[in-house]
Design a protein around this motif. Structure first.
Motif, PDB file in Angstrom:
ATOM      1  N   UNK A 133     -42.608 -36.781 -15.870  1.00  0.00           N
ATOM      2  CA  UNK A 133     -43.609 -37.783 -16.213  1.00  0.00           C
ATOM      3  C   UNK A 133     -43.632 -38.987 -15.305  1.00  0.00           C
ATOM      4  N   UNK A 134     -42.723 -39.011 -14.308  1.00  0.00           N
ATOM      5  CA  UNK A 134     -42.719 -40.111 -13.356  1.00  0.00           C
ATOM      6  C   UNK A 134     -43.870 -40.014 -12.368  1.00  0.00           C
ATOM      7  N   UNK A 135     -43.927 -40.955 -11.453  1.00  0.00           N
ATOM      8  CA  UNK A 135     -44.998 -40.967 -10.456  1.00  0.00           C
ATOM      9  C   UNK A 135     -44.828 -39.787  -9.498  1.00  0.00           C
ATOM     10  N   UNK A 136     -45.867 -39.003  -9.341  1.00  0.00           N
ATOM     11  CA  UNK A 136     -45.819 -37.819  -8.473  1.00  0.00           C
ATOM     12  C   UNK A 136     -46.021 -38.228  -7.018  1.00  0.00           C
ATOM     13  N   UNK A 137     -44.956 -38.148  -6.234  1.00  0.00           N
ATOM     14  CA  UNK A 137     -45.028 -38.582  -4.837  1.00  0.00           C
ATOM     15  C   UNK A 137     -44.467 -37.544  -3.877  1.00  0.00           C
ATOM     16  N   UNK A 174     -40.149 -37.143  -6.254  1.00  0.00           N
ATOM     17  CA  UNK A 174     -39.135 -36.794  -5.264  1.00  0.00           C
ATOM     18  C   UNK A 174     -37.847 -36.322  -5.914  1.00  0.00           C
ATOM     19  N   UNK A 175     -37.434 -36.980  -7.000  1.00  0.00           N
ATOM     20  CA  UNK A 175     -36.189 -36.614  -7.665  1.00  0.00           C
ATOM     21  C   UNK A 175     -36.249 -35.195  -8.230  1.00  0.00           C
ATOM     22  N   UNK A 176     -37.319 -34.855  -8.933  1.00  0.00           N
ATOM     23  CA  UNK A 176     -37.435 -33.520  -9.514  1.00  0.00           C
ATOM     24  C   UNK A 176     -37.561 -32.445  -8.437  1.00  0.00           C
ATOM     25  N   UNK A 177     -38.250 -32.772  -7.361  1.00  0.00           N
ATOM     26  CA  UNK A 177     -38.470 -31.786  -6.306  1.00  0.00           C
ATOM     27  C   UNK A 177     -37.236 -31.580  -5.446  1.00  0.00           C
ATOM     28  N   UNK A 178     -36.291 -32.514  -5.500  1.00  0.00           N
ATOM     29  CA  UNK A 178     -35.097 -32.401  -4.667  1.00  0.00           C
ATOM     30  C   UNK A 178     -33.826 -32.240  -5.511  1.00  0.00           C
ATOM     31  N   UNK A 179     -33.232 -33.332  -5.941  1.00  0.00           N
ATOM     32  CA  UNK A 179     -31.925 -33.247  -6.604  1.00  0.00           C
ATOM     33  C   UNK A 179     -31.957 -32.457  -7.904  1.00  0.00           C
ATOM     34  N   UNK A 180     -32.992 -32.655  -8.735  1.00  0.00           N
ATOM     35  CA  UNK A 180     -33.016 -31.982 -10.038  1.00  0.00           C
ATOM     36  C   UNK A 180     -33.165 -30.474  -9.922  1.00  0.00           C
TER      37      UNK A 180
END
Length: 283
Positions: A30-34, A88-94
């Protein structure tokens, strides 16, 4: 050989009840999609066509419904990525563990011809070792990550149960039916290109994103597929499917069913090969 893309857009037919309320939000947290995820894993793109800049015009994206192919300049081309539907967080670290599990799976199928020779059979333990159950879960979550991005790019809200699954809750991805299969026409095409034309490049595939209609004729979900070379992962999504299904979750051993696409049979690839036909015309 070209990555195959789709030009279809089911968004105009999606009922309001299926639509996401926020176009600029990460569908997962739900965060900003970047961040832009690759439609095909970047390791697949580089493993198939090489890294660096592609300058010889040999890598194209064929889009159904379009008369002209898109020429791709390199593995980081925006044409090979989803729009910004993840942060960025979901697409990388998560999702790093999910990405790595898929990379190991893809590499194993590409490098082990015995999978085909053994009748399209493999063991997850041969791919991942003794921790295969853990890594199989991660592989499934990579598949869900891909599906989630496809849903989000056309404005479909990803159900909370699927997001919970991505966060480690439950087994078998809800709302999804996922099936591994072997496309024999793509296998034959790869062998033909290698034997006749000396090309050992593989291929990447992404199916049209199609609506699934309920018994009353109203839209209730979507379906598509993606894959590389002969391997295909077909998936269907529906809000009404509470329990997930697949043909690769029963045990360590997996037997991948084979199919010829509608209207095709052994030998057809050579008969329709564009390169072969152009050579014959010149002669």
């Amino acid at each position: 050989m070209a990555p195959d893309e789709d030009a279809s857009d089911p968004q105009s037919l999606i009922p309001v009840s299926m639509r996401s309320a926020s176009a600029d939000r990460c569908w997962w947290c739900g965060g900003f999609a970047d961040s832009r995820e690759h439609r095909h894993k970047r390791s697949d793109v580089v493993g198939t066509f090489g890294g660096g800049r592609w300058t010889d015009g040999g890598v194209v994206r064929v889009v159904s419904g379009r008369n002209r192919p898109d020429y791709i300049q390199g593995p980081n081309s925006g044409k090979l990525k989803f729009p910004k539907v993840l942060c960025t967080s979901c697409n990388n670290s998560s999702s790093q563990a999910f990405d790595l599990a898929y990379e190991a799976f893809s590499q194993y199928l590409r490098e082990n011809a015995r999978v085909v020779d053994d009748g399209f059979r493999f063991k997850f333990s041969d791919v991942y070792g003794s921790d295969w159950r853990i890594h199989r879960e991660e592989l499934v979550r990579y598949f869900v990550k891909h599906v989630g991005c496809r849903l989000a790019e056309v404005g479909i809200a990803v159900p909370d149960a699927l997001i919970d699954f991505m966060n480690g809750k439950g087994r078998r991805a809800p709302h999804l039916n996922m099936q591994m299969s072997a496309n024999l026409s793509k296998l034959e095409m790869g062998r033909h290109m290698s034997r006749v034309h000396g090309s050992n490049e593989g291929s990447l595939w992404l199916g049209d994103h199609e609506l699934l209609l309920g018994r009353d004729g109203s839209p209730g979900g979507t379906q598509s597929f993606f894959g590389f070379d002969w391997f295909t992962l077909s998936w269907g999504f529906s809000f009404t499917w509470r329990r997930g299904q697949s043909n690769f979750y029963h045990s360590d051993k997996v037997e991948i069913p084979q199919f010829w696409p509608g209207g095709m049979a052994a030998g057809d690839v050579e008969r329709v090969c564009v390169d072969c036909n152009s050579i014959e015309k010149k002669a």
